[in-house]
Scaffold this motif. Structure first.
Motif, PDB file in Angstrom:
ATOM      1  N   TYR A 235       9.179   6.527-133.069  1.00 44.19           N
ATOM      2  CA  TYR A 235       7.974   7.087-132.255  1.00 44.19           C
ATOM      3  C   TYR A 235       7.092   5.625-131.914  1.00 44.19           C
ATOM      4  O   TYR A 235       6.639   5.690-130.678  1.00 44.19           O
ATOM      5  CB  TYR A 235       7.033   8.076-133.312  1.00 44.19           C
ATOM      6  CG  TYR A 235       5.948   8.276-132.297  1.00 44.19           C
ATOM      7  CD1 TYR A 235       5.963   9.116-131.055  1.00 44.19           C
ATOM      8  CD2 TYR A 235       4.599   7.971-132.875  1.00 44.19           C
ATOM      9  CE1 TYR A 235       4.879   9.589-130.595  1.00 44.19           C
ATOM     10  CE2 TYR A 235       3.468   8.445-132.060  1.00 44.19           C
ATOM     11  CZ  TYR A 235       3.550   9.221-131.084  1.00 44.19           C
ATOM     12  OH  TYR A 235       2.536   9.599-130.393  1.00 44.19           O
ATOM     13  N   LEU A 236       7.044   4.635-132.886  1.00 47.13           N
ATOM     14  CA  LEU A 236       6.385   3.548-132.438  1.00 47.13           C
ATOM     15  C   LEU A 236       6.869   2.990-131.374  1.00 47.13           C
ATOM     16  O   LEU A 236       6.205   2.355-130.436  1.00 47.13           O
ATOM     17  CB  LEU A 236       6.333   2.658-133.924  1.00 47.13           C
ATOM     18  CG  LEU A 236       5.442   3.100-134.824  1.00 47.13           C
ATOM     19  CD1 LEU A 236       5.350   2.151-135.896  1.00 47.13           C
ATOM     20  CD2 LEU A 236       3.921   3.170-134.544  1.00 47.13           C
TER      21      LEU A 236
ATOM     22  N   VAL B 264       7.227   0.577-126.186  1.00 42.13           N
ATOM     23  CA  VAL B 264       8.078  -0.337-125.547  1.00 42.13           C
ATOM     24  C   VAL B 264       8.335   0.680-124.321  1.00 42.13           C
ATOM     25  O   VAL B 264       9.070   1.547-124.304  1.00 42.13           O
ATOM     26  CB  VAL B 264       9.344  -0.442-126.356  1.00 42.13           C
ATOM     27  CG1 VAL B 264      10.311  -1.034-125.667  1.00 42.13           C
ATOM     28  CG2 VAL B 264       8.714  -1.043-127.548  1.00 42.13           C
ATOM     29  N   PRO B 265       7.732   0.163-123.154  1.00 44.93           N
ATOM     30  CA  PRO B 265       8.247   0.991-121.954  1.00 44.93           C
ATOM     31  C   PRO B 265       9.683   0.776-121.551  1.00 44.93           C
ATOM     32  O   PRO B 265      10.241  -0.271-121.695  1.00 44.93           O
ATOM     33  CB  PRO B 265       7.338   0.197-121.048  1.00 44.93           C
ATOM     34  CG  PRO B 265       6.451  -0.416-121.679  1.00 44.93           C
ATOM     35  CD  PRO B 265       6.931  -0.840-123.116  1.00 44.93           C
ATOM     36  N   PRO B 266      10.352   1.863-121.154  1.00 47.41           N
ATOM     37  CA  PRO B 266      11.811   1.734-121.015  1.00 47.41           C
ATOM     38  C   PRO B 266      12.083   0.818-119.585  1.00 47.41           C
ATOM     39  O   PRO B 266      11.196   1.155-118.725  1.00 47.41           O
ATOM     40  CB  PRO B 266      12.181   3.137-120.665  1.00 47.41           C
ATOM     41  CG  PRO B 266      10.918   3.788-120.398  1.00 47.41           C
ATOM     42  CD  PRO B 266       9.903   3.161-121.094  1.00 47.41           C
ATOM     43  N   GLY B 267      13.168   0.055-119.938  1.00 53.20           N
ATOM     44  CA  GLY B 267      13.365  -0.822-118.670  1.00 53.20           C
ATOM     45  C   GLY B 267      12.585  -2.095-118.560  1.00 53.20           C
ATOM     46  O   GLY B 267      12.669  -2.933-117.726  1.00 53.20           O
ATOM     47  N   ALA B 268      11.553  -2.443-119.277  1.00 50.30           N
ATOM     48  CA  ALA B 268      10.648  -3.498-119.407  1.00 50.30           C
ATOM     49  C   ALA B 268      11.709  -4.733-119.727  1.00 50.30           C
ATOM     50  O   ALA B 268      12.408  -4.602-120.779  1.00 50.30           O
ATOM     51  CB  ALA B 268       9.483  -3.383-120.521  1.00 50.30           C
ATOM     52  N   PRO B 269      11.608  -5.940-119.154  1.00 52.80           N
ATOM     53  CA  PRO B 269      12.271  -7.200-119.553  1.00 52.80           C
ATOM     54  C   PRO B 269      11.838  -7.595-121.052  1.00 52.80           C
ATOM     55  O   PRO B 269      10.455  -7.542-121.161  1.00 52.80           O
ATOM     56  CB  PRO B 269      11.749  -8.123-118.539  1.00 52.80           C
ATOM     57  CG  PRO B 269      11.267  -7.417-117.303  1.00 52.80           C
ATOM     58  CD  PRO B 269      10.905  -6.088-117.948  1.00 52.80           C
ATOM     59  N   TRP B 270      12.616  -8.151-121.821  1.00 50.17           N
ATOM     60  CA  TRP B 270      12.346  -8.610-123.174  1.00 50.17           C
ATOM     61  C   TRP B 270      11.327  -9.622-123.283  1.00 50.17           C
ATOM     62  O   TRP B 270      10.426  -9.621-124.095  1.00 50.17           O
ATOM     63  CB  TRP B 270      13.724  -9.065-123.728  1.00 50.17           C
ATOM     64  CG  TRP B 270      13.936 -10.183-123.302  1.00 50.17           C
ATOM     65  CD1 TRP B 270      15.152 -10.458-122.177  1.00 50.17           C
ATOM     66  CD2 TRP B 270      13.844 -11.684-123.646  1.00 50.17           C
ATOM     67  NE1 TRP B 270      15.282 -11.788-121.949  1.00 50.17           N
ATOM     68  CE2 TRP B 270      14.727 -12.301-122.809  1.00 50.17           C
ATOM     69  CE3 TRP B 270      12.991 -12.154-124.556  1.00 50.17           C
ATOM     70  CZ2 TRP B 270      14.441 -13.839-122.877  1.00 50.17           C
ATOM     71  CZ3 TRP B 270      12.704 -13.531-124.673  1.00 50.17           C
ATOM     72  CH2 TRP B 270      13.598 -14.349-123.870  1.00 50.17           C
ATOM     73  N   PHE B 271      11.401 -10.330-122.242  1.00 50.77           N
ATOM     74  CA  PHE B 271      10.360 -11.427-122.349  1.00 50.77           C
ATOM     75  C   PHE B 271       8.781 -11.025-122.190  1.00 50.77           C
ATOM     76  O   PHE B 271       7.832 -11.825-122.410  1.00 50.77           O
ATOM     77  CB  PHE B 271      10.648 -12.644-121.224  1.00 50.77           C
ATOM     78  CG  PHE B 271      10.638 -12.090-119.847  1.00 50.77           C
ATOM     79  CD1 PHE B 271       9.685 -12.126-119.105  1.00 50.77           C
ATOM     80  CD2 PHE B 271      11.967 -12.003-119.438  1.00 50.77           C
ATOM     81  CE1 PHE B 271       9.632 -11.734-117.924  1.00 50.77           C
ATOM     82  CE2 PHE B 271      12.289 -11.568-118.070  1.00 50.77           C
ATOM     83  CZ  PHE B 271      11.068 -11.214-117.274  1.00 50.77           C
ATOM     84  N   VAL B 272       8.568  -9.871-121.700  1.00 52.18           N
ATOM     85  CA  VAL B 272       7.172  -9.335-121.784  1.00 52.18           C
ATOM     86  C   VAL B 272       6.681  -8.484-122.731  1.00 52.18           C
ATOM     87  O   VAL B 272       5.740  -8.007-122.712  1.00 52.18           O
ATOM     88  CB  VAL B 272       6.935  -8.674-119.928  1.00 52.18           C
ATOM     89  CG1 VAL B 272       7.387  -9.650-119.009  1.00 52.18           C
ATOM     90  CG2 VAL B 272       7.901  -7.227-120.080  1.00 52.18           C
ATOM     91  N   LEU B 273       7.700  -8.143-123.577  1.00 51.94           N
ATOM     92  CA  LEU B 273       7.499  -7.291-124.595  1.00 51.94           C
ATOM     93  C   LEU B 273       6.391  -7.605-125.695  1.00 51.94           C
ATOM     94  O   LEU B 273       5.579  -6.861-126.169  1.00 51.94           O
ATOM     95  CB  LEU B 273       8.674  -6.946-125.445  1.00 51.94           C
ATOM     96  CG  LEU B 273       9.831  -6.215-124.640  1.00 51.94           C
ATOM     97  CD1 LEU B 273      11.103  -5.826-125.623  1.00 51.94           C
ATOM     98  CD2 LEU B 273       9.297  -4.694-124.151  1.00 51.94           C
ATOM     99  N   PRO B 274       6.245  -9.078-125.761  1.00 46.25           N
ATOM    100  CA  PRO B 274       5.116  -9.512-126.695  1.00 46.25           C
ATOM    101  C   PRO B 274       3.919  -9.440-126.184  1.00 46.25           C
ATOM    102  O   PRO B 274       2.779  -9.299-126.862  1.00 46.25           O
ATOM    103  CB  PRO B 274       5.436 -11.046-126.879  1.00 46.25           C
ATOM    104  CG  PRO B 274       6.919 -11.249-126.586  1.00 46.25           C
ATOM    105  CD  PRO B 274       7.175 -10.020-125.699  1.00 46.25           C
TER     106      PRO B 274
END
Length: 258
Positions: free
Chosen positions: A147-148, A153-163
């Motif tokens: 659930y967290l 974590v938006p689906p399809g978001a590039p890994w480098f913008v996740l932080p």
């Protein structure tokens, strides 16, 4: 408008202080009484309407069925989805009618106080009812970690913008959403009631103490009447928005994808 001076009199416009009413008895205030009264009104309305149900409904039964149908199909079903909405119908219907009745108190003669203009009441509904429900069902369906991830974590978001995205999404979903849900209806009820007070009391002041400016009093009363109709629309709209967003949060918590 802060002050109007005429014929030696002084008009002090209403403000925040006018929303803090003295206790009726003990520590019980008018908004507290209205809150309980709203529960009694809603319960009595639906109990009376469902006491003797008929295939061809009368006006009272038709009104109750219309409110139920609106909460069921136009709010809960559309926002939560046909698969999951049924268990949440009582909650969404209760939230909608509760907010609506407490808002409409602001237009009823002798009462004339929208309960939701006190920030504590919409905050209580949001933080103690809506917030726990939609996170609970989300954790129950997806698991704690799932659930967290689902919420942050938006689906399809590039890994480098996740932080950057994860803290923003967490703040929005777990802190900002319940606050804005409450503040929205509070701000609308507070501002609307304050404007009605300003134009009504200003019109009375100009009529009684305005001297030559008494001719302006009808204009102030006309604005107060127009604002009353506008405020009635906003009261209904804010109840709908509160229930709609509550259902939307539940729907997003249950959804497999954003």
């Amino acid at each position: 408008m802060t002050k109007l001076l005429a014929s030696g009199g002084e008009f002090v416009a209403p403000g925040v202080k006018d929303f803090f009413l003295p206790p009726i008895f003990g520590g019980v205030t008018k908004p507290m009484v209205l809150l309980v009264l709203s529960i009694v009104i809603i319960a009595a309305f639906f109990l009376a309407a469902s006491r003797n149900l008929k295939l061809i409904p009368g006006k009272f039964q038709f009104a109750a069925e219309s409110v139920y149908d609106f909460g069921r199909n136009n709010i809960a079903r559309e926002q939560i989805g046909a698969k999951d909405f049924k268990p949440f119908i009582p909650l969404i219907l209760t939230i909608f009618t509760f907010i609506l009745v407490n808002n409409l108190f602001g237009l009823i003669p002798l009462i004339q106080f929208p309960t939701m203009s006190h920030i504590g009441f919409p905050l209580a509904v949001s933080l103690l009812v809506v917030y726990p429900v939609y996170h609970f069902v989300g954790f129950k369906r997806h698991g704690f970690v799932g659930y967290l991830k689902h919420q942050t974590v938006p689906p399809g978001a590039p890994w480098f913008v996740l932080p950057l995205l994860i803290p923003i999404e967490f703040f929005q979903k777990f802190i900002l959403n319940p606050l804005t849900l409450a503040i929205r209806v509070f701000a609308a009820m507070f501002a609307g009631h304050l404007l009605l007070l300003v134009f009504t009391l200003a019109g009375e002041f100009l009529l009684l103490n305005g001297g030559l400016t008494v001719i302006v009093a009808p204009v102030s009363f006309a604005f107060a009447i127009a604002l009353t109709f506008l405020e009635a629309l906003i009261m209904c709209l804010q109840a709908y928005i509160f229930a709609l967003l509550s259902a939307s949060y539940i729907g997003m918590a249950l959804a497999e994808e954003h």
